[in-house]
Scaffold this motif. Structure first.
Motif, PDB file in Angstrom:
ATOM      1  N   THR A 151      84.663  44.407 141.105  1.00  0.00           N
ATOM      2  CA  THR A 151      84.654  45.469 140.095  1.00  0.00           C
ATOM      3  C   THR A 151      83.937  45.001 138.831  1.00  0.00           C
ATOM      4  OG1 THR A 151      86.749  46.335 140.937  1.00  0.00           O
ATOM      5  CG2 THR A 151      86.099  46.999 138.720  1.00  0.00           C
ATOM      6  N   TYR A 152      84.189  43.766 138.440  1.00  0.00           N
ATOM      7  CA  TYR A 152      83.487  43.208 137.277  1.00  0.00           C
ATOM      8  C   TYR A 152      81.983  43.259 137.470  1.00  0.00           C
ATOM      9  CZ  TYR A 152      80.872  39.455 135.076  1.00  0.00           C
ATOM     10  OH  TYR A 152      79.879  38.735 134.461  1.00  0.00           O
ATOM     11  N   ASP A 153      81.504  42.916 138.665  1.00  0.00           N
ATOM     12  CA  ASP A 153      80.077  42.856 138.922  1.00  0.00           C
ATOM     13  C   ASP A 153      79.412  44.222 138.752  1.00  0.00           C
ATOM     14  OD1 ASP A 153      77.721  41.264 140.042  1.00  0.00           O
ATOM     15  OD2 ASP A 153      77.809  42.958 141.437  1.00  0.00           O
ATOM     16  N   LYS A 154      80.142  45.276 138.968  1.00  0.00           N
ATOM     17  CA  LYS A 154      79.574  46.624 138.896  1.00  0.00           C
ATOM     18  C   LYS A 154      79.542  47.170 137.474  1.00  0.00           C
ATOM     19  CE  LYS A 154      81.021  47.963 143.586  1.00  0.00           C
ATOM     20  NZ  LYS A 154      81.543  46.638 143.957  1.00  0.00           N
ATOM     21  N   GLN A 155      80.133  46.436 136.537  1.00  0.00           N
ATOM     22  CA  GLN A 155      80.210  46.924 135.171  1.00  0.00           C
ATOM     23  C   GLN A 155      79.324  46.100 134.244  1.00  0.00           C
ATOM     24  OE1 GLN A 155      84.428  46.639 134.517  1.00  0.00           O
ATOM     25  NE2 GLN A 155      84.855  48.620 135.468  1.00  0.00           N
ATOM     26  N   TYR A 156      79.225  46.562 132.990  1.00  0.00           N
ATOM     27  CA  TYR A 156      78.369  45.888 132.016  1.00  0.00           C
ATOM     28  C   TYR A 156      79.243  45.125 131.042  1.00  0.00           C
ATOM     29  CZ  TYR A 156      74.966  45.247 128.263  1.00  0.00           C
ATOM     30  OH  TYR A 156      74.151  44.707 127.299  1.00  0.00           O
ATOM     31  N   HIS A 157      79.172  43.792 131.141  1.00  0.00           N
ATOM     32  CA  HIS A 157      79.957  42.936 130.246  1.00  0.00           C
ATOM     33  C   HIS A 157      79.038  41.851 129.682  1.00  0.00           C
ATOM     34  CE1 HIS A 157      84.069  44.391 130.790  1.00  0.00           C
ATOM     35  NE2 HIS A 157      83.697  44.691 132.020  1.00  0.00           N
ATOM     36  N   PRO A 158      78.253  42.160 128.649  1.00  0.00           N
ATOM     37  CA  PRO A 158      77.271  41.204 128.126  1.00  0.00           C
ATOM     38  C   PRO A 158      77.876  39.972 127.477  1.00  0.00           C
ATOM     39  CG  PRO A 158      77.449  43.106 126.679  1.00  0.00           C
ATOM     40  CD  PRO A 158      78.247  43.431 127.905  1.00  0.00           C
ATOM     41  N   THR A 159      79.153  40.027 127.115  1.00  0.00           N
ATOM     42  CA  THR A 159      79.782  38.864 126.470  1.00  0.00           C
ATOM     43  C   THR A 159      80.721  38.134 127.429  1.00  0.00           C
ATOM     44  OG1 THR A 159      81.557  40.256 125.570  1.00  0.00           O
ATOM     45  CG2 THR A 159      79.615  39.929 124.204  1.00  0.00           C
ATOM     46  N   THR A 160      80.513  38.350 128.729  1.00  0.00           N
ATOM     47  CA  THR A 160      81.268  37.632 129.755  1.00  0.00           C
ATOM     48  C   THR A 160      80.307  36.784 130.579  1.00  0.00           C
ATOM     49  OG1 THR A 160      82.945  39.372 129.920  1.00  0.00           O
ATOM     50  CG2 THR A 160      82.758  37.856 131.777  1.00  0.00           C
ATOM     51  N   ALA A 161      80.681  35.544 130.843  1.00  0.00           N
ATOM     52  CA  ALA A 161      79.858  34.633 131.631  1.00  0.00           C
ATOM     53  C   ALA A 161      80.645  34.169 132.851  1.00  0.00           C
ATOM     54  CB  ALA A 161      79.418  33.440 130.794  1.00  0.00           C
ATOM     55  N   VAL A 162      79.928  33.781 133.898  1.00  0.00           N
ATOM     56  CA  VAL A 162      80.536  33.308 135.144  1.00  0.00           C
ATOM     57  C   VAL A 162      79.977  31.928 135.473  1.00  0.00           C
ATOM     58  CG1 VAL A 162      80.865  33.737 137.599  1.00  0.00           C
ATOM     59  CG2 VAL A 162      80.798  35.665 136.000  1.00  0.00           C
ATOM     60  N   LEU A 163      80.876  30.983 135.752  1.00  0.00           N
ATOM     61  CA  LEU A 163      80.487  29.661 136.222  1.00  0.00           C
ATOM     62  C   LEU A 163      81.141  29.420 137.573  1.00  0.00           C
ATOM     63  CD1 LEU A 163      80.742  27.327 133.088  1.00  0.00           C
ATOM     64  CD2 LEU A 163      78.714  28.337 134.079  1.00  0.00           C
ATOM     65  N   ILE A 164      80.340  28.970 138.534  1.00  0.00           N
ATOM     66  CA  ILE A 164      80.850  28.671 139.871  1.00  0.00           C
ATOM     67  C   ILE A 164      80.557  27.197 140.151  1.00  0.00           C
ATOM     68  CG2 ILE A 164      80.744  29.277 142.321  1.00  0.00           C
ATOM     69  CD1 ILE A 164      79.722  32.048 141.406  1.00  0.00           C
ATOM     70  N   PRO A 165      81.498  26.308 139.809  1.00  0.00           N
ATOM     71  CA  PRO A 165      81.259  24.867 139.952  1.00  0.00           C
ATOM     72  C   PRO A 165      81.205  24.424 141.410  1.00  0.00           C
ATOM     73  CG  PRO A 165      83.083  25.343 138.430  1.00  0.00           C
ATOM     74  CD  PRO A 165      82.794  26.590 139.196  1.00  0.00           C
ATOM     75  N   CYS A 166      80.471  23.349 141.647  1.00  0.00           N
ATOM     76  CA  CYS A 166      80.379  22.779 142.998  1.00  0.00           C
ATOM     77  C   CYS A 166      79.980  21.318 142.867  1.00  0.00           C
ATOM     78  CB  CYS A 166      79.358  23.539 143.832  1.00  0.00           C
ATOM     79  SG  CYS A 166      79.144  22.888 145.500  1.00  0.00           S
TER      80      CYS A 166
ATOM     81  N   LEU B 118      79.138  35.152 148.652  1.00  0.00           N
ATOM     82  CA  LEU B 118      79.204  35.234 147.193  1.00  0.00           C
ATOM     83  C   LEU B 118      78.095  36.145 146.661  1.00  0.00           C
ATOM     84  CD1 LEU B 118      81.071  33.744 145.090  1.00  0.00           C
ATOM     85  CD2 LEU B 118      79.072  32.339 144.586  1.00  0.00           C
ATOM     86  N   LYS B 119      76.939  36.086 147.278  1.00  0.00           N
ATOM     87  CA  LYS B 119      75.829  36.958 146.882  1.00  0.00           C
ATOM     88  C   LYS B 119      76.188  38.418 147.071  1.00  0.00           C
ATOM     89  CE  LYS B 119      71.041  38.023 148.136  1.00  0.00           C
ATOM     90  NZ  LYS B 119      69.890  37.632 148.997  1.00  0.00           N
ATOM     91  N   GLN B 120      76.865  38.730 148.151  1.00  0.00           N
ATOM     92  CA  GLN B 120      77.273  40.117 148.395  1.00  0.00           C
ATOM     93  C   GLN B 120      78.342  40.561 147.404  1.00  0.00           C
ATOM     94  OE1 GLN B 120      75.637  42.062 150.479  1.00  0.00           O
ATOM     95  NE2 GLN B 120      74.354  40.273 150.946  1.00  0.00           N
ATOM     96  N   LEU B 121      79.180  39.627 146.961  1.00  0.00           N
ATOM     97  CA  LEU B 121      80.233  39.972 146.000  1.00  0.00           C
ATOM     98  C   LEU B 121      79.638  40.258 144.625  1.00  0.00           C
ATOM     99  CD1 LEU B 121      83.227  40.199 145.167  1.00  0.00           C
ATOM    100  CD2 LEU B 121      83.209  37.722 144.821  1.00  0.00           C
TER     101      LEU B 121
END
Length: 419
Positions: A322-337, A355-358
């Protein structure tokens, strides 16, 4: 400005004599890196190796903000004159350096002088001398900086991998440390003695320069960074994933060399606090959208720390989608590995395709240094730098587009009752 200086500013110059008409070199570094005596020691050691002539000692006169710019002095004019006339610039690369507004101005202004010289003479002067003070991921560097060669094999593997500060902390008397200092001095001496860059000493205002580094414009920000974690636990492991990476609670998840401490969430909090902000820690749940919208209204930065494996399972997949479908310019995502995590490596195509599909929309801007708010496969080495940088970038957006809070009309409120 009565001796007040910006938080990223710190300066030391060595002159060619007298009134510092043409400083031999200008040492550009972030004020945050000068919290210990190491920067000053490197500066003194560099002078020792250069053996510059002068009166009173074998050195030429030194220009320091704390010594040469007295209280009430025009620090900006002095800084502008030094950057506009110095022969060489020694830049101490570090995460803090590339988050400093005035370091960016210093770098850009001097780089412009170098470009003008090259255009006029068709000769590259190599007068900008980078020093790896602390490692910075290459993909985090501005394009202008990447064009400048800063890694030399002769300086040694430890320096290239861990930086000069590491060498000084380990053994400031070691041959490896002095080898690096001598290499830097050689570059400074060659550039300063062989090239005469165009001077902008009397017609130059550094405040008008547009630096190429991210600039912190956090006046509109609340200073609060909300960190959300989407990760499994020992009792609720993602299918096919080793339990070594998880703890009893989602925020105890650690993607790096388990059982390393601190965890990813606590490590992110340490970076945020070191940047001078408040922070809170939450777990991604069905109310994520409401919480992110609330954060935007309150001019707060949000960071989602996402475990690629846990993003596949309940209760994280739906709110993240749901987050991915919305506009949140002040939100960042980090996926550590972790680099040596075979389970999550590039060979696990199904994991990253899922993950790409999500994150269909955000995936298009992944690992973009010009829009650093969605990063996959974040290594342990670059984690801290990225957290600090995305906080700066998102706060810039808040400063430009955030909700301005105004006082209600009318006079001031009455005094609070007291006993």
């Amino acid at each position: 400005m009565s001796g007040v200086r910006p938080s990223g500013y710190h300066l030391r110059c060595v002159g060619t004599g007298g009134a510092l008409e043409y400083p031999y070199f200008f040492l550009s570094y972030a004020r945050l890196d000068d919290r210990t005596a190491y920067v000053r020691k490197f500066y003194e050691d560099l002078l020792d190796v250069l053996e510059l002539p002068g009166t009173g000692s074998r050195r030429q006169p030194a220009f320091r903000d704390s010594e040469s710019l007295h209280l009430g002095a025009d620090w900006l004019r002095g800084l502008s004159r030094a950057v506009g006339s110095c022969r060489t610039l020694v830049a101490l690369y570090s995460p803090a350096y590339f988050r400093s507004e005035y370091c960016g101005k210093e770098w850009s202004a001097f780089a412009d002088r170098v470009s003008r010289y090259q255009e006029e003479t068709d000769v590259e002067p190599h007068a900008l001398v980078p020093v790896i003070w602390e490692p910075v991921s290459a993909r985090l560097l501005p394009q202008e900086v990447k064009a400048v060669q800063y890694a030399e094999s002769a300086m040694g593997r430890t320096y290239l991998e861990h930086g000069l500060l590491h060498l000084m902390r380990s053994d400031p008397k070691s041959d490896e440390y002095w080898q690096v200092v001598r290499s830097i001095a050689k570059r400074v001496r060659f550039a300063a003695d062989h090239f005469a860059l165009p001077s902008m000493r009397n017609s130059f205002d550094l405040s008008a320069v547009k630096g190429c580094f991210p600039v912190t414009l956090a006046q509109a920000s609340s200073g609060h960074v909300r960190i959300f974690v989407a990760a499994g636990t020992i009792d609720r492991l993602p299918p096919g994933r080793s339990r070594n990476y998880y703890g009893e609670q989602p925020w105890l998840w650690n993607p790096y060399s388990p059982p390393a401490i601190p965890t990813a969430a606590h490590r992110a909090q340490k970076v945020v606090i070191a940047e001078g902000h408040l922070t809170s820690l939450e777990v991604v749940d069905t109310q994520l959208t409401r919480k992110l919208n609330q954060a935007m209204r309150l001019n707060q930065v949000s960071i989602l720390l996402v475990d690629a494996w846990s993003a596949r399972i309940h209760p994280y997949r739906k709110p993240l989608g749901t987050y991915d479908k919305q506009y949140h310019p002040t939100t960042a995502v980090l996926i550590p590995c972790h680099d040596s995590d075979d389970e999550s490596g590039p060979d696990n195509a199904a994991l990253w395709e899922d993950l790409k599909q999500l994150f269909t929309r955000n995936w298009l801007r992944r690992n973009n240094p010009h829009d650093p708010v969605f990063w996959i496969r974040v290594s342990q080495r670059e984690f801290d730098d990225l957290v600090a940088r995305i906080v700066t970038v998102t706060q810039n957006r808040i400063a430009e587009n955030g909700h301005v809070r105004r006082l209600p009309p009318g006079g001031p409120p009455p005094p609070m009752p007291c006993l």
